[in-house]
Design a protein around this motif. Sequence first.
Motif, PDB file in Angstrom:
ATOM      1  N   PHE A   1      20.741 -35.795 -23.424  1.00 55.98           N
ATOM      2  CA  PHE A   1      19.654 -34.820 -23.371  1.00 55.98           C
ATOM      3  C   PHE A   1      20.195 -33.463 -23.839  1.00 55.98           C
ATOM      4  N   THR A   2      20.474 -33.377 -25.116  1.00 51.66           N
ATOM      5  CA  THR A   2      21.155 -32.197 -25.656  1.00 51.66           C
ATOM      6  C   THR A   2      20.277 -30.947 -25.646  1.00 51.66           C
ATOM      7  N   THR A   3      18.971 -31.126 -25.861  1.00 53.60           N
ATOM      8  CA  THR A   3      18.078 -29.960 -25.885  1.00 53.60           C
ATOM      9  C   THR A   3      18.015 -29.296 -24.522  1.00 53.60           C
ATOM     10  N   SER A   4      17.750 -30.093 -23.490  1.00 55.72           N
ATOM     11  CA  SER A   4      17.653 -29.519 -22.149  1.00 55.72           C
ATOM     12  C   SER A   4      18.999 -28.976 -21.685  1.00 55.72           C
ATOM     13  N   LYS A   5      20.075 -29.630 -22.057  1.00 57.06           N
ATOM     14  CA  LYS A   5      21.410 -29.144 -21.694  1.00 57.06           C
ATOM     15  C   LYS A   5      21.657 -27.772 -22.304  1.00 57.06           C
ATOM     16  N   GLY A   6      21.254 -27.590 -23.556  1.00 59.40           N
ATOM     17  CA  GLY A   6      21.412 -26.298 -24.212  1.00 59.40           C
ATOM     18  C   GLY A   6      20.608 -25.210 -23.533  1.00 59.40           C
ATOM     19  N   HIS A   7      19.362 -25.531 -23.145  1.00 59.01           N
ATOM     20  CA  HIS A   7      18.533 -24.541 -22.458  1.00 59.01           C
ATOM     21  C   HIS A   7      19.133 -24.163 -21.109  1.00 59.01           C
ATOM     22  N   LEU A   8      19.677 -25.130 -20.380  1.00 60.24           N
ATOM     23  CA  LEU A   8      20.274 -24.829 -19.081  1.00 60.24           C
ATOM     24  C   LEU A   8      21.495 -23.932 -19.249  1.00 60.24           C
ATOM     25  N   ARG A   9      22.325 -24.230 -20.232  1.00 63.14           N
ATOM     26  CA  ARG A   9      23.507 -23.393 -20.466  1.00 63.14           C
ATOM     27  C   ARG A   9      23.102 -21.955 -20.789  1.00 63.14           C
ATOM     28  N   GLN A  10      22.092 -21.801 -21.623  1.00 61.80           N
ATOM     29  CA  GLN A  10      21.641 -20.459 -21.986  1.00 61.80           C
ATOM     30  C   GLN A  10      21.026 -19.748 -20.787  1.00 61.80           C
ATOM     31  N   ALA A  11      20.302 -20.492 -19.938  1.00 60.57           N
ATOM     32  CA  ALA A  11      19.702 -19.896 -18.743  1.00 60.57           C
ATOM     33  C   ALA A  11      20.782 -19.391 -17.795  1.00 60.57           C
ATOM     34  N   LEU A  12      21.820 -20.202 -17.573  1.00 54.50           N
ATOM     35  CA  LEU A  12      22.903 -19.815 -16.680  1.00 54.50           C
ATOM     36  C   LEU A  12      23.665 -18.615 -17.237  1.00 54.50           C
ATOM     37  N   SER A  13      23.884 -18.620 -18.536  1.00 54.16           N
ATOM     38  CA  SER A  13      24.590 -17.510 -19.172  1.00 54.16           C
ATOM     39  C   SER A  13      23.797 -16.209 -19.027  1.00 54.16           C
ATOM     40  N   ALA A  14      22.489 -16.265 -19.273  1.00 55.94           N
ATOM     41  CA  ALA A  14      21.639 -15.072 -19.146  1.00 55.94           C
ATOM     42  C   ALA A  14      21.585 -14.600 -17.696  1.00 55.94           C
TER      43      ALA A  14
ATOM     44  N   ALA B   1      16.739 -15.402 -18.661  1.00 58.87           N
ATOM     45  CA  ALA B   1      17.045 -16.555 -17.809  1.00 58.87           C
ATOM     46  C   ALA B   1      15.771 -17.306 -17.456  1.00 58.87           C
ATOM     47  N   ASN B   2      14.722 -16.566 -17.108  1.00 63.54           N
ATOM     48  CA  ASN B   2      13.455 -17.203 -16.744  1.00 63.54           C
ATOM     49  C   ASN B   2      12.890 -18.020 -17.900  1.00 63.54           C
ATOM     50  N   GLY B   3      12.936 -17.450 -19.096  1.00 64.46           N
ATOM     51  CA  GLY B   3      12.411 -18.144 -20.267  1.00 64.46           C
ATOM     52  C   GLY B   3      13.168 -19.424 -20.555  1.00 64.46           C
TER      53      GLY B   3
ATOM     54  N   THR C   1      -3.107 -29.667  -8.781  1.00 59.59           N
ATOM     55  CA  THR C   1      -2.561 -29.338  -7.471  1.00 59.59           C
ATOM     56  C   THR C   1      -1.216 -30.007  -7.225  1.00 59.59           C
ATOM     57  N   GLN C   2      -0.827 -30.950  -8.085  1.00 59.27           N
ATOM     58  CA  GLN C   2       0.412 -31.674  -7.864  1.00 59.27           C
ATOM     59  C   GLN C   2       1.631 -30.815  -8.191  1.00 59.27           C
ATOM     60  N   TYR C   3       2.770 -31.243  -7.655  1.00 61.39           N
ATOM     61  CA  TYR C   3       3.980 -30.412  -7.685  1.00 61.39           C
ATOM     62  C   TYR C   3       4.470 -30.103  -9.101  1.00 61.39           C
ATOM     63  N   VAL C   4       4.532 -31.113  -9.955  1.00 58.51           N
ATOM     64  CA  VAL C   4       5.126 -30.915 -11.277  1.00 58.51           C
ATOM     65  C   VAL C   4       4.364 -29.857 -12.069  1.00 58.51           C
ATOM     66  N   GLN C   5       3.031 -29.970 -12.071  1.00 61.86           N
ATOM     67  CA  GLN C   5       2.255 -28.980 -12.811  1.00 61.86           C
ATOM     68  C   GLN C   5       2.227 -27.629 -12.102  1.00 61.86           C
ATOM     69  N   ALA C   6       2.213 -27.661 -10.766  1.00 60.32           N
ATOM     70  CA  ALA C   6       2.213 -26.401 -10.015  1.00 60.32           C
ATOM     71  C   ALA C   6       3.496 -25.617 -10.282  1.00 60.32           C
ATOM     72  N   LEU C   7       4.636 -26.326 -10.343  1.00 61.61           N
ATOM     73  CA  LEU C   7       5.887 -25.636 -10.642  1.00 61.61           C
ATOM     74  C   LEU C   7       5.867 -25.108 -12.072  1.00 61.61           C
ATOM     75  N   MET C   8       5.290 -25.864 -12.991  1.00 57.43           N
ATOM     76  CA  MET C   8       5.168 -25.392 -14.363  1.00 57.43           C
ATOM     77  C   MET C   8       4.355 -24.098 -14.402  1.00 57.43           C
ATOM     78  N   ASN C   9       3.269 -24.050 -13.610  1.00 59.44           N
ATOM     79  CA  ASN C   9       2.460 -22.836 -13.552  1.00 59.44           C
ATOM     80  C   ASN C   9       3.250 -21.678 -12.942  1.00 59.44           C
ATOM     81  N   ARG C  10       4.043 -21.992 -11.929  1.00 59.15           N
ATOM     82  CA  ARG C  10       4.847 -20.950 -11.268  1.00 59.15           C
ATOM     83  C   ARG C  10       5.899 -20.383 -12.230  1.00 59.15           C
ATOM     84  N   MET C  11       6.364 -21.208 -13.140  1.00 63.05           N
ATOM     85  CA  MET C  11       7.364 -20.758 -14.096  1.00 63.05           C
ATOM     86  C   MET C  11       6.740 -19.943 -15.236  1.00 63.05           C
TER      87      MET C  11
END
Length: 285
Positions: free
Chosen positions: A154-167, A176-178, A231-241
């Motif tokens: 999962f190279t795409t998500s791994k790259g985003h996580l690394r950039q988020a942690l770095s920011a 970081a939020n983005g 109302t479910q968790y996955v979409q609610a968290l997406m909205n929160r983000m």
Amino acid sequence: NPMTVVAAAEVIASFNSHDDMHVLEVQWGVAGRYSASSKSGRIAGLANIAIEEDVQVYSEEGMISLSRAMVETAIRAPVVKRDGPSWQKLVAGLRFDGFEIVETRTQIEAAYPWEDPKTETSIALVRMLPNDVPGLDFREAESEIMQLLERHGFTTSKGHLRQALSAFNRGEWSSANGELRNFYESYLNEIADELGYSGTQNSKAKRDFLGSGVTPPFLLAEYNEWDSQKTQYVQALMNRMHPHGGHPGLSEEQDATFRLQISLITARLFVRRFDQREFGVAAGR
């Protein structure tokens, strides 16, 4: 973590002379362990011993690890020194370690009627979350998630996580939020693709597929992770983000910390689940 320790050494050096740092080294029993004629050399030498050995040293709090003694010394930096990249790295690193720097002001009554009351300020480290609850070590979570993302390609998500942690470590909260939003969306997309999704490249459609298009469902309705509503968790968290508007200052910093923590906990749950589904055993267990 190493960034926290190095940042603590940098902050200590910012408000201590060479002689003062030598006194600390003697107190901590590390004097003469490294040869350094510059502040940067002392920072590197002190941090290296704390990271590699983390010996027990004497402090006002009793016998504690060198890394903890350095952090306790650094957070007592004068107010004028609580600014700049080193302090920001220290605060961000401590939050990633699960700690908050808390400043408490206590009013002391005047000894005589003609004197004004005095205010005493104390600074301490406080755990943001209980230390005996399983799964709340964010450094451990980040390490395990990185291993699992690498394992499944999962190279795409791994790259985003690394950039988020770095920011986050640089104190760039908006960046970081983005990247955390991108990370959340991308690893769910990659899981859907691995489980056989073949529709349009629409992230919402892929999340729907994970809830009802694959057998057995990956997102569990009985845990309110997915249903046909928002109302479910996955979409609610997406909205929160994806909130509308920012809140500059401390609230922005606290929100970025919350997003990092909940992103890591959620990712560990779902990526572990995918790993168990693919290989029959979850990594890290």
